[in-house]
Design an enzyme around this catalytic site. Sequence first.
Site, PDB file in Angstrom:
ATOM      1  N   LYS A  80       0.848  -1.188   0.000  1.00  0.00           N
ATOM      2  CA  LYS A  80       0.000   0.000   0.000  1.00  0.00           C
ATOM      3  C   LYS A  80       0.884   1.238   0.000  1.00  0.00           C
ATOM      4  O   LYS A  80       1.455   1.622   1.017  1.00  0.00           O
ATOM      5  CB  LYS A  80      -0.942   0.063   1.203  1.00  0.00           C
ATOM      6  CG  LYS A  80      -2.056   1.111   0.996  1.00  0.00           C
ATOM      7  CD  LYS A  80      -2.636   1.652   2.278  1.00  0.00           C
ATOM      8  CE  LYS A  80      -1.884   2.823   2.830  1.00  0.00           C
ATOM      9  NZ  LYS A  80      -1.951   4.060   1.989  1.00  0.00           N
ATOM     10  N   GLU A 110       9.948   1.791  10.644  1.00  0.00           N
ATOM     11  CA  GLU A 110      10.893   2.908  10.593  1.00  0.00           C
ATOM     12  C   GLU A 110      10.056   4.162  10.672  1.00  0.00           C
ATOM     13  O   GLU A 110       9.252   4.443   9.776  1.00  0.00           O
ATOM     14  CB  GLU A 110      11.721   2.882   9.304  1.00  0.00           C
ATOM     15  CG  GLU A 110      12.860   3.880   9.330  1.00  0.00           C
ATOM     16  CD  GLU A 110      12.816   4.859   8.178  1.00  0.00           C
ATOM     17  OE1 GLU A 110      12.739   6.075   8.464  1.00  0.00           O
ATOM     18  OE2 GLU A 110      12.837   4.427   7.024  1.00  0.00           O
ATOM     19  N   CYS A 161      12.935  11.566   6.737  1.00  0.00           N
ATOM     20  CA  CYS A 161      12.947  11.235   8.162  1.00  0.00           C
ATOM     21  C   CYS A 161      14.348  11.334   8.752  1.00  0.00           C
ATOM     22  O   CYS A 161      14.506  11.529   9.954  1.00  0.00           O
ATOM     23  CB  CYS A 161      12.376   9.836   8.377  1.00  0.00           C
ATOM     24  SG  CYS A 161      13.159   8.559   7.370  1.00  0.00           S
ATOM     25  N   GLU A 201       8.939  16.979  14.763  1.00  0.00           N
ATOM     26  CA  GLU A 201       9.388  16.733  13.394  1.00  0.00           C
ATOM     27  C   GLU A 201       8.580  17.598  12.432  1.00  0.00           C
ATOM     28  O   GLU A 201       7.405  17.361  12.198  1.00  0.00           O
ATOM     29  CB  GLU A 201       9.224  15.250  13.035  1.00  0.00           C
ATOM     30  CG  GLU A 201       9.819  14.900  11.684  1.00  0.00           C
ATOM     31  CD  GLU A 201       9.720  13.416  11.369  1.00  0.00           C
ATOM     32  OE1 GLU A 201      10.631  12.887  10.714  1.00  0.00           O
ATOM     33  OE2 GLU A 201       8.719  12.792  11.779  1.00  0.00           O
TER      34      GLU A 201
END
Length: 491
Positions: free
Chosen positions: A183, A258, A292, A395
Amino acid sequence: MTTSTQTEVKHVGLYINGEYVPASNNETFNVTNPATQEVIAHVSEATDEDVDNAIRAAREAFNNGPWSKMTVEERSAKLRRMAEIIVERGEEIARLDATDVGKPYASALKGEVPRAANNIRFFADFMEQKGGETYPMGESYVNYTRYEPVGVATLITPWNVPFMLTTWKLGPCLAAGNTAVIKPAENTPLSVSLLGEIAKEAGIPDGVVNVVHGKGSTVGTALTKHPEVDLVSFTGSTRTGSSIMKSAADTLKNVSFELGGKAANIIFEDADLEKAIPGSIRAAFFNSGQVCLAGSRILVQRSILDDFMNKFTEAAKNLKVGDPNVEGTDMGPLVSEAHYNKVVSYFDVAKEEGAKLVYGGKRPDNLPEHLKNGFYLEPTIYIAEDPNSRMNQEEIFGPVVTIIPFDTEEEAIEIANATNFGLDGVLWTENLRRAHRVSHAFQAGTVWVNCWFVRDLRAPFGGYKQSGVGREGGHHSLEFFTEAKNICIAL
């Protein structure tokens, strides 16, 4: 290519059991070009029935098809052919990523396409070399181990590097003999949708690779809860990872995550700024900061702060922000309006917290007319001295960095580790002893010294704290995608 052109609107189906099909209710969603806001694709949105069909196709291919029963050599040969096809179709893949992600075409073509092919090729080679262990027990018994495929894997991949990060998971998954339902992120599905036909062209049996599209809250949830799914590998936000872990808990699926990051990039006073400046610019603004692993907290030793700031700011000003399809573009747009608004909201946070804007903080001036509606931001630099501020803790995932001055090595380590994340860290120094000391002290899964974003697929990759669960790479990937079986023989 020197100018952007209107892309023909694509119609993208679900890839289930070897063919592209519409959603069972014929519903679609639109994908837009973030540089222009033009609609570039109508994508079939999977229903629960479609998800079930894809998983059952993968289950049938695993249980009764030839894939898991092939020799490692046979599987590896087909995967190597898959890698070759990825290279052959590299321009197409890179153009799709430039169009729906907004990343510079040259970066995708020269960097991510070869890495994607290598993700497949590497695990084909690695699996051929992987053996088992033997444990004799005197003259009476001998134990030996086998590493067998687990079953059906759900691979949920992010929007920022869609094709390359999908192959990062797909390579070990297929090399081990599993089947997969992929997906991709709903706003960047175009390049990943090609993986079904690429697998088929490589001779991989129908049902082994399936691709379904839709929102994580619906399609993703259906995939992670389904009782016929054995494994879930996910790359994305920490919040979504937590949700997936809850969904997978009832059926005790193995998970590999992750997740988010807020990496510290430490510039010591003995750093070679001729290397540290371009390296830090890349770590901060590659893919418009939508990485990231981005070195978004830049810790600078106070004795070189002015020199670093002058050179770093000048380098940021020289980055070309514009059309991702135009040669020479360093930064394209942010991926979507919602994400743009999220990143821009941090400019108000910075004002509230008293951070000092050094450069950027707005849309670029003088964008060409065809990009006026794109989700563009200048590279943005703040001095934010409070390590505990939101600017330094959350973040942002955009072209926004904070500069934090420090005085001592101990202070730098304390600031670097003062976060809930621990995916990676970066440091620049010419002192070998310091390089080792600080690397050991970093609470992060990967530490880069005098470099950034260098990846050896044999090495473990993953995060401390809220940056992930488990490790990928080399035998770590294959341990996740296999079941270790011990066989004990009485002699």
